[in-house]
Design a protein around this motif. Structure first.
Motif, PDB file in Angstrom:
ATOM      1  N   ARG A  60      52.648   7.111 -37.116  1.00  0.00           N
ATOM      2  CA  ARG A  60      51.694   8.223 -37.185  1.00  0.00           C
ATOM      3  C   ARG A  60      50.301   7.622 -37.303  1.00  0.00           C
ATOM      4  O   ARG A  60      49.830   7.318 -38.380  1.00  0.00           O
ATOM      5  N   GLN A  61      49.661   7.448 -36.175  1.00  0.00           N
ATOM      6  CA  GLN A  61      48.476   6.619 -36.064  1.00  0.00           C
ATOM      7  C   GLN A  61      47.246   7.275 -36.695  1.00  0.00           C
ATOM      8  O   GLN A  61      47.005   8.464 -36.471  1.00  0.00           O
ATOM      9  N   VAL A  62      46.497   6.504 -37.467  1.00  0.00           N
ATOM     10  CA  VAL A  62      45.185   6.947 -37.938  1.00  0.00           C
ATOM     11  C   VAL A  62      44.147   6.352 -37.003  1.00  0.00           C
ATOM     12  O   VAL A  62      44.146   5.155 -36.734  1.00  0.00           O
ATOM     13  N   ARG A  63      43.273   7.188 -36.484  1.00  0.00           N
ATOM     14  CA  ARG A  63      42.303   6.729 -35.495  1.00  0.00           C
ATOM     15  C   ARG A  63      40.911   6.758 -36.133  1.00  0.00           C
ATOM     16  O   ARG A  63      40.246   7.791 -36.168  1.00  0.00           O
ATOM     17  N   SER A  64      40.523   5.613 -36.643  1.00  0.00           N
ATOM     18  CA  SER A  64      39.231   5.501 -37.318  1.00  0.00           C
ATOM     19  C   SER A  64      38.793   4.053 -37.298  1.00  0.00           C
ATOM     20  O   SER A  64      39.620   3.141 -37.293  1.00  0.00           O
ATOM     21  N   ASN A  65      37.469   3.860 -37.282  1.00  0.00           N
ATOM     22  CA  ASN A  65      36.894   2.530 -37.437  1.00  0.00           C
ATOM     23  C   ASN A  65      36.152   2.403 -38.762  1.00  0.00           C
ATOM     24  O   ASN A  65      35.480   1.411 -38.996  1.00  0.00           O
ATOM     25  N   ASN A  66      36.291   3.415 -39.624  1.00  0.00           N
ATOM     26  CA  ASN A  66      35.672   3.396 -40.941  1.00  0.00           C
ATOM     27  C   ASN A  66      36.550   2.580 -41.884  1.00  0.00           C
ATOM     28  O   ASN A  66      37.703   2.944 -42.124  1.00  0.00           O
ATOM     29  N   THR A  86      35.705  -3.843 -36.092  1.00  0.00           N
ATOM     30  CA  THR A  86      36.401  -3.244 -37.231  1.00  0.00           C
ATOM     31  C   THR A  86      37.330  -4.251 -37.877  1.00  0.00           C
ATOM     32  O   THR A  86      37.389  -4.374 -39.111  1.00  0.00           O
ATOM     33  N   ASN A  87      38.068  -4.994 -37.053  1.00  0.00           N
ATOM     34  CA  ASN A  87      38.958  -6.035 -37.588  1.00  0.00           C
ATOM     35  C   ASN A  87      38.174  -7.054 -38.409  1.00  0.00           C
ATOM     36  O   ASN A  87      38.589  -7.451 -39.506  1.00  0.00           O
ATOM     37  N   MET A  88      37.038  -7.486 -37.881  1.00  0.00           N
ATOM     38  CA  MET A  88      36.237  -8.492 -38.576  1.00  0.00           C
ATOM     39  C   MET A  88      35.642  -7.932 -39.866  1.00  0.00           C
ATOM     40  O   MET A  88      35.590  -8.620 -40.893  1.00  0.00           O
ATOM     41  N   ASN A  89      35.194  -6.686 -39.837  1.00  0.00           N
ATOM     42  CA  ASN A  89      34.652  -6.061 -41.045  1.00  0.00           C
ATOM     43  C   ASN A  89      35.729  -5.913 -42.114  1.00  0.00           C
ATOM     44  O   ASN A  89      35.466  -6.128 -43.306  1.00  0.00           O
ATOM     45  N   SER A 100      41.809 -11.436 -33.454  1.00  0.00           N
ATOM     46  CA  SER A 100      41.019 -10.686 -34.433  1.00  0.00           C
ATOM     47  C   SER A 100      41.892  -9.756 -35.259  1.00  0.00           C
ATOM     48  O   SER A 100      41.513  -9.374 -36.380  1.00  0.00           O
ATOM     49  N   THR A 101      43.074  -9.384 -34.753  1.00  0.00           N
ATOM     50  CA  THR A 101      43.976  -8.508 -35.499  1.00  0.00           C
ATOM     51  C   THR A 101      44.413  -9.165 -36.808  1.00  0.00           C
ATOM     52  O   THR A 101      44.678  -8.480 -37.797  1.00  0.00           O
ATOM     53  N   ALA A 102      44.494 -10.495 -36.818  1.00  0.00           N
ATOM     54  CA  ALA A 102      44.868 -11.200 -38.045  1.00  0.00           C
ATOM     55  C   ALA A 102      43.837 -10.981 -39.150  1.00  0.00           C
ATOM     56  O   ALA A 102      44.168 -11.098 -40.338  1.00  0.00           O
ATOM     57  N   MET A 103      42.603 -10.673 -38.781  1.00  0.00           N
ATOM     58  CA  MET A 103      41.560 -10.433 -39.771  1.00  0.00           C
ATOM     59  C   MET A 103      41.645  -9.029 -40.360  1.00  0.00           C
ATOM     60  O   MET A 103      40.946  -8.727 -41.337  1.00  0.00           O
ATOM     61  N   ARG A 104      42.466  -8.194 -39.775  1.00  0.00           N
ATOM     62  CA  ARG A 104      42.564  -6.790 -40.189  1.00  0.00           C
ATOM     63  C   ARG A 104      43.400  -6.707 -41.469  1.00  0.00           C
ATOM     64  O   ARG A 104      44.612  -6.538 -41.439  1.00  0.00           O
ATOM     65  N   SER A 121      47.726  -0.818 -38.447  1.00  0.00           N
ATOM     66  CA  SER A 121      47.160   0.357 -37.787  1.00  0.00           C
ATOM     67  C   SER A 121      46.348   0.003 -36.550  1.00  0.00           C
ATOM     68  O   SER A 121      45.940   0.901 -35.803  1.00  0.00           O
ATOM     69  N   GLY A 122      46.110  -1.267 -36.301  1.00  0.00           N
ATOM     70  CA  GLY A 122      45.426  -1.659 -35.076  1.00  0.00           C
ATOM     71  C   GLY A 122      46.322  -1.490 -33.856  1.00  0.00           C
ATOM     72  O   GLY A 122      47.504  -1.817 -33.888  1.00  0.00           O
ATOM     73  N   GLU A 123      45.772  -0.990 -32.780  1.00  0.00           N
ATOM     74  CA  GLU A 123      46.541  -0.732 -31.556  1.00  0.00           C
ATOM     75  C   GLU A 123      46.322  -1.810 -30.491  1.00  0.00           C
ATOM     76  O   GLU A 123      46.772  -1.648 -29.358  1.00  0.00           O
ATOM     77  N   HIS A 124      45.623  -2.871 -30.859  1.00  0.00           N
ATOM     78  CA  HIS A 124      45.403  -4.001 -29.965  1.00  0.00           C
ATOM     79  C   HIS A 124      45.984  -5.252 -30.615  1.00  0.00           C
ATOM     80  O   HIS A 124      46.132  -5.312 -31.837  1.00  0.00           O
TER      81      HIS A 124
END
Length: 309
Positions: free
Chosen positions: A254-260, A63-66, A145-149, A138-141
Motif C-alpha cells: 500500500r504505497q505512500v507517495r510523498s517526498n516529504n 529524497t533518498n539522499m535527504n 541511492s535507495t540504500a541511503m533511504r 517505500s521507494g519505487e526505484h
C-alpha cells in the motif's frame, strides 16, 4: 584491532564530550565512496540505455539522499544522548571478554550477521519495527541511492537491542557498531540493477544485487524474502530465500507517495497508533504493535486512506 578502535573512540569522545556512534562515524566517512559509486552506476546504466530510474527522476534520488542525511544526523545525536549509555550498561553485564582479532573477527562477524538477520526479519514481521523499516522499502526505484533511504526511527524503535548478544559475550559496543557499519557498507552496493547475476558460488553464499532486488519487491511471491545483509545462507537455512525469476516491482503493498521526509518517517507509526486507538478490547488494540503489519482485528475495517504498506 580492538585497541586501535578504542583509541580512536577515546579521541573522538574527548573532542565531542559525548559517546560516539562508531557506526555512523564510519558510514559518514564512507559517504564520498558511496556517492562516487552512485555516479559510476548512473554512467553505466546511461551507457546501456537502462537509465529509467535516473532520467527525469531527480526528486526521488534527492529524497533518498535527504533521508540518509537525516538518519545519520539523528542517530549521532540520540546515540550520544541515550543509546550508547544503554549499550554500555549491557556491556557492563557481559559474561566474557572476547577480543576482536584475526582469530575472532570472522566468527564474530557471522554472529553479527545472524543478529542482523533476526533484526531484519523482525522488522518485516513486527509492526513496531516495521514503522521504521518501511521507509527503506517505500521507494519505487532501485539505484544505489535507495540504500541511503533510511529512517530516523531505527534507534527509537530499538534496533540496537538485536546486537546486544555480542555485547553480552564481551564485544564492546563501539566494536559491535563498527562491525555493523561494515555490514551496512556492503549492503549499499547490492541496491542496484546494474549487476544482474554473479558466479553461482557467490550467489549461493553472499547477498547479491539479484537477491536484494527480490527483497525490495512487492510481487506476492517475493514479499518477506532474502533478509540477509552480507550472507544469504541464513535465508537458505530458515526458509526465507527466493530466487529472482520474474521482473521485480519495487515499493510496498500500500504505497505512500510523498517526498516529504517527515511524512515518510512517520506515516506508518501514525497509522499504527490510529489502529491502536480504534475502539475495541485493549488486548486486541495493543496487538497492532507486535502483530505483522498486515494484521487486522477480526470484525473491524480500517478507515479508507492512501495506499500504504
Amino acid at each position: 584491532m580492538q585497541e586501535t578502535m578504542q583509541e580512536i573512540v577515546r579521541w573522538l569522545e574527548q573532542i565531542t564530550g559525548f559517546p560516539v556512534d562508531t557506526k555512523q562515524i564510519i558510514l559518514i566517512g564512507l559517504t564520498p565512496l558511496f556517492l562516487g559509486a552512485f555516479f559510476v552506476e548512473w554512467r553505466v546504466m546511461l551507457k546501456r540505455g537502462q537509465d529509467k530510474y535516473f532520467k527525469g527522476q531527480l526528486m526521488p534520488i534527492l529524497t533518498n539522499m535527504n533521508l540518509g542525511a537525516a538518519y545519520q544526523a539523528f542517530e549521532l545525536v540520540v546515540h550520544a544522548l541515550l543509546f550508547m549509555y544503554a549499550m554500555h550498561w549491557v556491556y557492563d553485564h557481559r559474561f566474557f571478554d572476547v577480543p576482536v582479532n584475526a582469530w575472532t573477527i570472522v566468527p564474530l562477524f557471522i554472529l553479527l550477521e545472524l543478529c542482523y538477520y533476526v533484526f531484519h526479519r523482525t522488522s518485516h514481521r513486527v509492526r513496531w519495527f516495521w514503522c521504521a523499516h518501511v521507509v527503506h522499502h517505500s521507494g519505487e526505484h532501485m539505484t544505489l541511492s535507495t540504500a541511503m533511504r533510511q529512517s530516523m526511527l531505527y534507534s527509537l524503535t530499538g534496533y540496537w537491542l538485536f546486537f546486544t548478544p555480542l555485547m553480552l559475550l564481551g564485544v564492546t559496543p563501539e566494536m559491535t557498531l563498527a562491525m555493523y557499519a561494515v555490514n551496512l557498507a556492503y549492503q549499499f552496493f547490492v541496491h542496484t540493477e546494474s549487476v544482474r547475476k554473479l558466479p553461482r558460488w557467490v550467489e549461493y553464499v553472499f547477498v547479491t544485487p539479484s537477491h536484494h532486488r527480490v527483497h525490495h519487491a512487492r510481487n506476492p511471491q517475493y514479499i518477506d524474502k532474502n533478509y540477509g545483509g552480507v550472507l544469504i545462507i541464513f535465508d537458505r537455512w530458515f526458509g526465507t530465500f527466493a530466487e529472482e525469476v520474474e521482473p521485480v516491482e519495487y515499493g510496498i503493498v500500500r504505497q505512500v507517495r510523498s517526498n516529504n521526509i517527515i511524512t515518510l518517517n512517520l506515516h506508518e507509526f501514525i497509522d499504527m497508533m490510529k489502529d491502536v486507538m480504534r475502539p475495541g478490547p485493549l488486548w486486541q488494540r495493543l496487538r497492532h504493535i507486535w502483530a505483522p503489519p498486515e494484521w487486522e482485528r477480526p470484525g473491524t475495517e480500517k478507515v479508507a486512506g492512501p495506499e500504504k504498506g
